[in-house]
Design an enzyme around this catalytic site. Structure first.
Site, PDB file in Angstrom:
ATOM      1  N   HIS A  15      -7.703  -5.378  -0.618  1.00  6.02           N
ATOM      2  CA  HIS A  15      -6.467  -4.632  -0.414  1.00  6.02           C
ATOM      3  C   HIS A  15      -5.629  -5.159   0.749  1.00  6.02           C
ATOM      4  CE1 HIS A  15      -3.792  -1.263  -0.914  1.00  6.02           C
ATOM      5  NE2 HIS A  15      -3.965  -0.866   0.322  1.00  6.02           N
ATOM      6  N   ASP A  70      -8.983  -3.300  -6.223  1.00  7.38           N
ATOM      7  CA  ASP A  70      -8.911  -4.194  -5.062  1.00  7.38           C
ATOM      8  C   ASP A  70      -9.734  -3.671  -3.893  1.00  7.38           C
ATOM      9  OD1 ASP A  70      -7.456  -2.092  -4.015  1.00  7.38           O
ATOM     10  OD2 ASP A  70      -5.628  -3.218  -3.653  1.00  7.38           O
ATOM     11  N   SER A 125       0.823  -1.207   0.000  1.00  3.43           N
ATOM     12  CA  SER A 125       0.000   0.000   0.000  1.00  3.43           C
ATOM     13  C   SER A 125       0.863   1.266   0.000  1.00  3.43           C
ATOM     14  CB  SER A 125      -0.951  -0.032   1.200  1.00  3.43           C
ATOM     15  OG  SER A 125      -1.891   1.007   1.134  1.00  3.43           O
TER      16      SER A 125
END
Length: 686
Positions: free
Chosen positions: A641, A588, A258
């Site tokens: 995610h 996602d 991320s």
């Protein structure tokens, strides 16, 4: 006396037996008045007990809740007991073999040291110094634990998680630091894994503390400030050098997730840049120490969700909860002012600005064009409304009788924020044009009293006239968004402009790009000179992901309230991409495919001005598959995610590369989305 009472009870309860014993004519002997009172009291007690048995118990709401919780807990523990007691060979209940156990049988073992880099909010934070309200919390987790302090002392908790609004560093008298070690981000909360599954599988092929490291950092700070305050970048540089030396000079495999992807991209420039601004490692440091960078859920080009978070402290989930139960999050009924508190705290976190979309309209689209145009948001249906859309120019969203078809409801994703559904769809010629002068005029109209209410936000300094100016039939693209945020969040943007940049470099050899504010933007910096290094983009697809928003003015005119909110009453057609005020694309659930995959698909592919040494790039997509049952937990094939960190295929890819396999040997690209077609539509000089 006792015999009299026993006899009366016998005759009263079982009169038939008395008759059968021949006592029909039996006379009760005379008893005293005192005895009669005792007998009457006993009879009253017996009568009261009989009545109590007949009357049903009155149920209260608390009783219902307790019984419901009890039933749920009992059911859960029963299912858990059955799950652990059932034989492994029972059909439908087989425990799948872990990737670590599978690869160990294949003979794979630990080779390259592995460095894990967590993203935003997933790393733990602990208290080292605080206000008197935080007594007893020394070195206890304020973030990434049980979160018990939220309920015990919420305002104190928020105060200690906030940063200084002027410096972006610690407020006076408060020190909150990142939790060190693998425990920093193995679990976000008890039972909710982040890195734990990957760590466990790596351990099965021989990884441990000497060749596995979690590069924890304070994710609230701007990337350069993590070095200024904590020397996090210097410590990461030293740790990588030590791991290389102590592991037979094997290069490291770095696995960021991320926002950690942007943090490590910043590190790649910092480590080779000369001191004092950089780490002084020299131009060959990355080539010498890094084998591969395996980016999980990368946010290279930003996340539209960050815009809604800064603008109104919302996303699709918050907007839905706000519509269903407005009194919980809004202050109209319970006066909790939850969103105002969230906004006040989050706007002190400079790292959030690193997630704002980068590249402007060239990447994210303008009023009438976007790379995702024609995309069908429902992944269960065909991906595109018309396959011939791919060969059209940037104006294919508009209808044209010569094409032989017409798109039912054109979606203009480039309009990231629109006020009103009609505004998000009408041709750009009918919309007012925006310029920076209009924002500066709006920001000059300030309230005479800027400190009304208990929870101060930067909206308290804006007049109603300025707020209406922002909202009246306006549309904001990636180009005008930054001006909008400078108008509504001036203090945050003042700090952000000193630490981050969101444009596209025309000339990367310009000396200005040696400044650290450009290092986390892949469109304004070069990759290091490391031709043997590999870069992977690993991300999930097949989940509707937030791309743009339809807003409205909040009905409340009170001060100390957020004047804008997502219009959750707005929906598109059944097959459309507009749901509850949010336009969705493939991704996602957090990062759109465009942001996660473009750099590996085009920006860095082959030799380009962003990748002068020709570092090999690979795209590995993971088609989302929800868990088949509750017993599967968060899913072994999830593409979400965070849940993707437990995806079996992703874990296997990472372990193979860590064990010495190259990207070509694991199969090269694996693509399910339309990222290649999207990338072709973006005109970017390479």
């Amino acid at each position: 006396m006792a015999s009299i009472l026993r006899f009366r009870k016998l005759c009263y309860v079982e009169p038939v037996k008395c008759s059968s014993l021949g006592f029909e004519s039996f006379e009760t002997p005379k008893i005293s008045k005192k005895d009669e009172n005792i007998v009457s009291n006993v009879e009253a007690v017996l009568e009261k007990k009989r009545r109590r048995r007949k009357e049903p118990k009155e149920w209260k709401c608390v009783d219902c809740c307790c019984w419901m919780i009890g039933y749920m807990c009992t059911t859960w523990w029963l299912l858990l007991f059955l799950y652990h007691c059932l034989p492994v060979t029972l059909p439908g209940f087989q425990v799948p073999e872990s990737p670590g156990a599978k690869l160990r049988k294949e003979g794979l073992s630990a080779m390259h040291p592995v460095v894990l880099v967590p993203g935003i909010v997933t790393g733990g934070l602990e208290l080292w110094e605080g206000r008197p309200c935080a007594d007893g919390l020394f070195r206890k987790r304020l973030w990434g634990g049980s979160f018990a302090e939220i309920f015990k002392r919420p305002l104190c908790w928020l105060e200690h998680l906030s940063l200084d609004n002027e410096t972006g560093l610690d407020p006076p008298g408060i020190r909150v630091r990142a939790v060190p070690g693998l425990v920093a981000a193995d679990y976000f909360a008890p039972g909710y894994f982040v890195w734990a599954v990957l760590i466990e599988n790596l351990a099965r092929i021989g990884y441990e503390g000497k060749n596995l490291h979690m590069a924890a950092y304070d994710w609230r700070l701007s990337f350069q400030n993590t070095e200024v305050r904590d020397q996090s970048l210097s410590r990461l540089k030293s740790k990588i050098e030590l791991m290389v030396v102590t592991n037979d000079y094997k290069k490291v495999v770095v696995v960021p997730h991320s926002m950690g992807v942007l943090y490590f991209l910043h590190f790649l420039k910092w480590v080779e840049a000369p001191s004092p601004m950089g780490g002084g490692g020299g131009p060959g440091w990355c080539s010498k120490h890094i084998k591969s960078i395996m980016n999980i859920g990368p946010t290279f080009l930003g996340v539209p969700k960050a815009v809604s978070n800064i603008f109104s402290a919302e996303g699709k989930d918050v907007a839905f909860a706000r519509a269903m139960a407005p009194g919980v999050l809004d202050s109209e009924i319970l006066r909790l002012q939850t969103l105002e508190h969230v906004m006040r705290v989050c706007r002190t976190w400079d790292s959030v600005m690193s997630l704002v979309p980068k590249g402007g309209e060239a990447i994210w689209g303008n009023m009438d064009w976007s790379p995702e145009e024609g995309c069908d948001c429902d992944s269960t249906k065909k991906k595109y409304l018309q396959s011939s859309l791919s060969g059209q120019s940037h104006d294919t969203n508009s209808s044209d009788g010569k094409l032989g078809f017409q798109v039912e409801e054109p979606v203009r994703y480039g309009r990231i924020i629109s006020f009103g559904k009609e505004t998000s769809q009408i041709p750009s010629s009918k919309l007012p044009t925006l310029d920076s002068k209009e924002f500066s005029r709006a920001s000059t109209h300030l309230k005479s009293n800027s400190s009304c209410g208990d929870v101060w936000t930067e909206y308290d300094e804006m007049s109603r006239e300025s707020i209406r100016t922002v909202a009246e039939n306006k549309v904001y693209t990636a180009r005008t968004l930054l001006d909008l945020l400078r108008s509504v969040a001036p203090k945050m943007m003042q700090r952000a402009d000193a630490h981050f940049s969101h444009g596209i470099a025309e000339n990367l050899d310009d000396p200005k790009y040696s400044h650290y504010k450009y290092w986390s933007n892949p469109l304004e910096t070069k990759l290091p000179d490391a031709p043997d290094m590999e870069i992977y983009c690993l991300y999930g697809v097949g989940i509707p992901t937030e791309r743009s928003y339809v807003y409205k003015l909040s009905p409340s005119n009170r001060c100390s309230s957020i004047p804008f909110r997502i219009d959750s009453s707005v929906d598109g057609s059944d097959s459309g991409c507009l749901k509850s005020g949010v336009y969705f694309v493939d991704g996602d659930e957090t990062v759109p495919v465009l942001s996660a995959g473009f750099m590996c698909a085009k920006g860095w592919r082959g030799r380009s001005r962003f990748n002068p040494s020709g570092i090999a790039t690979y795209i590995r997509e993971y088609q989302h598959k929800p868990p088949a049952s509750l017993l599967e937990g968060r899913g072994l094939e999830s593409g979400a995610h965070v849940d993707i960190m437990g995806n079996v295929a992703l874990i296997e890819d990472i372990m193979r590369v860590a064990a010495g396999t190259t990207g070509a040997e694991i199969g090269g690209d694996r693509i399910y989305s339309d990222i290649l077609r999207m990338s072709e539509r973006i005109s970017l000089r390479l």
